[in-house]
Enzyme design. Structure first.
Site, PDB file in Angstrom:
ATOM      1  N   ALA A   1      38.367  27.020  47.576  1.00 18.73           N
ATOM      2  CA  ALA A   1      38.259  27.068  45.984  1.00 18.73           C
ATOM      3  C   ALA A   1      39.716  28.160  45.749  1.00 18.73           C
ATOM      4  CB  ALA A   1      36.634  27.227  45.365  1.00 18.73           C
ATOM      5  N   CYS A   2      38.758  28.687  44.969  1.00 16.39           N
ATOM      6  CA  CYS A   2      39.775  30.332  44.837  1.00 16.39           C
ATOM      7  C   CYS A   2      40.036  31.219  46.172  1.00 16.39           C
ATOM      8  CB  CYS A   2      39.121  31.486  43.317  1.00 16.39           C
ATOM      9  SG  CYS A   2      39.414  29.905  41.993  1.00 16.39           S
ATOM     10  N   SER A   3      39.554  30.633  47.325  1.00 17.23           N
ATOM     11  CA  SER A   3      39.655  32.260  48.216  1.00 17.23           C
ATOM     12  C   SER A   3      40.766  31.151  49.134  1.00 17.23           C
ATOM     13  CB  SER A   3      38.725  32.452  48.772  1.00 17.23           C
ATOM     14  OG  SER A   3      37.713  32.809  47.859  1.00 17.23           O
ATOM     15  N   SER A   4      41.187  29.777  48.780  1.00 16.33           N
ATOM     16  CA  SER A   4      41.476  29.040  50.325  1.00 16.33           C
ATOM     17  C   SER A   4      43.326  29.800  50.913  1.00 16.33           C
ATOM     18  CB  SER A   4      42.529  27.899  49.008  1.00 16.33           C
ATOM     19  OG  SER A   4      40.940  26.910  49.138  1.00 16.33           O
TER      20      SER A   4
ATOM     21  N   SER B   1      43.468  29.755  43.848  1.00 16.71           N
ATOM     22  CA  SER B   1      43.265  30.305  44.856  1.00 16.71           C
ATOM     23  C   SER B   1      45.242  30.733  44.701  1.00 16.71           C
ATOM     24  CB  SER B   1      43.596  29.421  46.390  1.00 16.71           C
ATOM     25  OG  SER B   1      44.683  27.988  46.471  1.00 16.71           O
TER      26      SER B   1
END
Ligand code: CO8
Length: 373
Positions: free
Chosen positions: A155-158, A334
Site C-alpha cells: 500500500a502507501c509504503s510500497s 506510495s
C-alpha cells in the site's frame, strides 16, 4: 559493505487537475440527485439523506487543494463519479506501464543511465492493474531492460519497502542498478461517492534509480540505512480480490470493494507509531536529529505531517525542512514521499542528511535515511 545510492528520480504527473471547488460541485450535485431519487425513503426514515461536501472542510481537515487524475470527465460526472479508463488490447501497453515508462525515462536521464545499465525493475504500488503477468515485467520489456522484474505491494509504503529491497539487492550483488517505479491510479479504487473520503486521492507515477555508489553521478543520495515496520490493522482496508466471484453478493456495487478507512483512528494511531519508529531508526544509526536537514514524509494529511515533524525534530519544522506536496497532488499513496523527495532535494549540499518516510495501510511504515554525496 559497498555504498548504495539513489541516483535519479522521475515523476509522471497527469495533465488533468480537479480543484476542490470542482470536486465539491460534482459531489453535491450527485447528492442532490440521489436525495431526489430517494425522497420517499428519506421521508420515511428508511435511509439517511446525503449531506453536502465542503471545500472549507477538505482544506482544514487534510490540507489538500487539488489533485491530478488520469480521467477528469468521468470523475466529475454526477451520474458516474468514477474515471473512464478505456480497456486496452492485450498487445497494447497497459496504463500503469505507460505511466511508469514516462517516470522511469526521467529517472534514468537524471541518473545518467540507460536501460543497459539496469539489471532489475521493481513495480511497487498499492494496486496492480491485473493479477498477472507482473506489471514490472511489462515495464521492463517496454524500456528494453534485461535481467528480471517483479511487483511489490505494501500500500502507501510500497516505495520505501521497494527502496529497501533494491538497496539490499544492490549491496548483495544481485543487481548493479535497479529501477523502482510507483504507478498509482488511486482514482480507480477510490469511492468518489463517499463524502468522507472523496477528496483524498490523486493519480501519479514516481520512479527512482538505485545503484552502487562508486559508479554513480555526484549529487546522488547515499542510502545510509533503511527500516521497514508492519503491524496488522483493519483501519484501512479494501476487500476486492480474486475470490470476489466465488462469494455470493460480492459482484454487487459493494462499498468494501473500494478503499475504506477509519480516518480519525488512523491519524491517532499512526502519528505516534511512525514518529517513534523514525526516532528509533535515527538513534540506532547514532544520528542526532539536529543533523537532519530534511524530512520527505508520506503525503496523506498536512496535520499528520506537522505532528510527526514536530515529534521527530522536537520543534515545529520550517516549511523548507519538511516540504509538503499534498496540496497539489493529494494523497498519491506510495508515490507521495518520492514526489516530495524528487522536487525538494536539489538545494541540499554534500553531506546533508534527510529521511524519506512513508506510512499507511497494513499498518506499514518505511524509513530511509539518506546523505547527499
Ligand atoms: N465535507 C464536509 N464535512 C465532512 C466531509 C466533507 N467532505 N467529510 C466528512 N465530513 C464531516 C464528518 O461527517 C464529520 O461530521 P460530524 O462531526 O458531524 O460527525 C466531520 O466532518 C469530521 O469528520 P472526520 O472525523 O472524518 O474528519 P477528520 O478530521 O478525521 O478528517 C481525514 C478526515 C482527512 C480523512 C483524516 O482523518 C485523515 O487524513 N486521517 C489520516 C488518514 C490516512 O493517513 N490514511 C492513510 C490512507 S492511505 C493508504 O494507506 C493507502 C491505501 C491504498 C490506496 C488507496 C487508493 C484509493
Amino acid at each position: 559493505m559497498d555504498s548504495v545510492v539513489i541516483s535519479g528520480t522521475g515523476v509522471f504527473t497527469p495533465e488533468a487537475v480537479i480543484s476542490n471547488a470542482e470536486l465539491v460541485d460534482s459531489y453535491n450535485e450527485y447528492a442532490r440527485r440521489w436525495n431526489e431519487r430517494h425522497a420517499a425513503e428519506i421521508e420515511s426514515g428508511a435511509v439517511e439523506a446525503k449531506t453536502p461536501s465542503s471545500e472549507e472542510f477538505i482544506v482544514k481537515a487534510s490540507g489538500i487543494e487539488r489533485r491530478h487524475v488520469i480521467d477528469k470527465t468521468g470523475v466529475l460526472d454526477p451520474d458516474r463519479l468514477y474515471p473512464h479508463l478505456p480497456e486496452r488490447r492485450d498487445d497494447e501497453l497497459s496504463l500503469m506501464a505507460e505511466m511508469a515508462v514516462d517516470a522511469a525515462t526521467k529517472a534514468l536521464a537524471e541518473a545518467g543511465r540507460t536501460a543497459a545499465d539496469i539489471d532489475a525493475v521493481i513495480c511497487a504500488a498499492s494496486n496492480m492493474e491485473r493479477a498477472y503477468p507482473a506489471m514490472a515485467i511489462e515495464i521492463q520489456q517496454a524500456l528494453g531492460i534485461e535481467g528480471f522484474a517483479f511487483d511489490l505491494n505494501v500500500a502507501c509504503s510500497s516505495a520505501t519497502f521497494g527502496i529497501q529491497t533494491a538497496a539490499d539487492m544492490v549491496r548483495c550483488g544481485s543487481a548493479r542498478a535497479i529501477l523502482m517505479v510507483n504507478p498509482e491510479i488511486t482514482s480507480g479504487h477510490l469511492e468518489w461517492r463517499d463524502r468522507d473520503c472523496h477528496f483524498i486521492f490523486g493519480d501519479v507515477c514516481t520512479a527512482v534509480v538505485i545503484e552502487r555508489g562508486e559508479a554513480a553521478r555526484p549529487g546522488s543520495f547515499e542510502v545510509i540505512s533503511t527500516r521497514c515496520r508492519t503491524q496488522f490493522s483493519n483501519a484501512i482496508r479494501n476487500n476486492n480480490g480474486f475470490l470476489r466471484r466465488t462469494r455470493d453478493g460480492h459482484m454487487e456495487d459493494r462499498r468494501d470493494m473500494l478503499f475504506m478507512q477509519e480516518g480519525r483512528k488512523v491519524f491517532r494511531q499512526v502519528v505516534p507509531w511512525v514518529s517513534e519508529m523514525m526516532l528509533q531508526h535515527l538513534a540506532d544509526e547514532d544520528i542526532v536529529v539536529e543533523r537532519i536537514s530534511r524530512l520527505w514524509l508520506h503525503q496523506a494529511n498536512k496535520g499528520m505531517n506537522d505532528l510527526i515533524g514536530q515529534r521527530v525534530l522536537g520543534r515545529a519544522p520550517s516549511p523548507g525542512e519538511q516540504p509538503n506536496i499534498l496540496q497539489e497532488y493529494a494523497n498519491t499513496s506510495s508515490a507521495g514521499s518520492i514526489i516530495a523527495f524528487a522536487q525538494y532535494k536539489d538545494d541540499l549540499v554534500a553531506g546533508d542528511l534527510g529521511v524519506i518516510c512513508s506510512f499507511g495501510a497494513g499498518y506499514s511504515a518505511g524509513s530511509v535515511i539518506v546523505r547527499k554525496v
